[in-house]
Design an enzyme around this catalytic site. Structure first.
Site, PDB file in Angstrom:
ATOM      1  N   PRO A   2       0.832  -1.206   0.000  1.00 40.09           N
ATOM      2  CG  PRO A   2      -0.820  -1.600   1.578  1.00 40.09           C
ATOM      3  CD  PRO A   2       0.492  -2.122   1.096  1.00 40.09           C
ATOM      4  CD  GLU A   3       2.813   2.648  -4.492  1.00 40.53           C
ATOM      5  OE1 GLU A   3       2.935   3.795  -4.972  1.00 40.53           O
ATOM      6  OE2 GLU A   3       2.952   1.621  -5.179  1.00 40.53           O
ATOM      7  NE  ARG A 156      20.419  12.706  -4.518  1.00 41.98           N
ATOM      8  CZ  ARG A 156      19.955  11.964  -3.513  1.00 41.98           C
ATOM      9  NH1 ARG A 156      19.771  10.675  -3.690  1.00 41.98           N
ATOM     10  NH2 ARG A 156      19.693  12.518  -2.349  1.00 41.98           N
TER      11      ARG A 156
END
Length: 275
Positions: A2-3, A156
């Site tokens: 679950p997010e 990044r």
């Protein structure tokens, strides 16, 4: 797992069900899921007799604030479910912890793969939980701005997929909504993060907020285990662009969706729109 949209949906439903109710008893059927305190008896003693004053969420964590400054923290992990049941409801065979509330209501933590975790500690001690202490800003929150995302991305060299999955950078995003965000933004998941230009970052920022909003509005995404606070499945799986749609046509161009491993995760994308 679950997010953010799934956990937010559970939070909203449970808030109306359990707020203001006292925890009369706690039954722990699988002690190893209790991570703090390490003694289950101490966990039970801390929680029993306290009233639930608020239900909150941070990232993928549910926080039930109890009287006396105590917080019950639950992380559902892969297959955890948290829902209420009335007296006389059929038992759930995967129930691992049951909180008996007033008026015959139960708050049940069920987990088929038993990967979820629970903590009971003072609100001032939440930093004991590394995932909470190091959580980045969430989509839809004021701290999650275009400027913040641009600054992070520009530094990044790893893949944009890996960056978006890092909970220390953005809290609450997981594999489903990362794939959906990159699809909506038209960005290949394997690209180096720092290769994105300002326009692409702006599209990505907008896409992240959009897919999270849609996921919440549709009650989350259910493929197998996820259920909301009423025990019902979500509906967002009916609106996905790429995730779980390998071989099916892209909604934009009709090209077959492909799946490959990027940043160590199964990743879905359109090879035409996200070249």
């Amino acid at each position: 797992m679950p997010e953010l949209p799934e956990v937010e949906t559970i939070k909203r439903i449970l808030s109306g069900r359990v707020t203001g109710k006292k925890i009369l008893a706690v039954n722990v059927f699988l002690p190893r899921l209790i991570k703090w305190p390490v003694e289950v008896g101490e966990f039970v003693n801390i929680v029993e007799g306290r009233e639930i004053v608020n239900v909150d969420r941070r990232g993928k964590y549910l926080l039930l604030q109890l009287t006396g400054g105590v917080c019950l923290v639950i992380h559902l992990r892969m297959t955890g479910r948290l829902f209420t049941a009335e007296a006389g409801s059929p038992p759930d065979k995967y129930a691992r912890v049951i909180f008996q509330l007033e008026d015959g209501l139960s708050l049940i933590f069920a987990d088929s793969r038993t990967l979820g975790v629970l903590y009971a500690l003072k609100e001032s001690e939440l930093n004991r939980i590394p995932g909470l202490a190091n959580l980045g800003p969430e989509p839809l929150a004021g701290e999650f701005s275009f400027g913040y995302l641009k600054n992070i991305i520009s530094k990044r060299r790893g893949t944009i997929k890996g960056l978006l999955l890092d909970q220390r950078i953005i809290g609450g995003l997981g594999n489903i909504y990362v794939d959906e965000s990159l699809s909506l933004a038209g960005i290949y998941p394997g690209r180096s993060a720092c290769s994105l230009n300002d326009l692409e970052i702006e599209r990505l920022y907008s896409a992240i907020n959009s897919v999270i909003t849609d996921g919440i509005n549709h009650g989350g995404t259910t493929f197998r285990d996820y259920r909301d606070g009423d025990g019902k499945p979500g509906r967002h799986q009916n609106y996905l662009r790429v995730y779980g749609r390998t071989g099916k046509p892209c909604p934009e161009c009709g090209t077959a969706i492909v799946k490959e491993v990027i940043a160590g995760r199964g990743t879905h994308y359109c090879p035409h729109c996200q070249h």
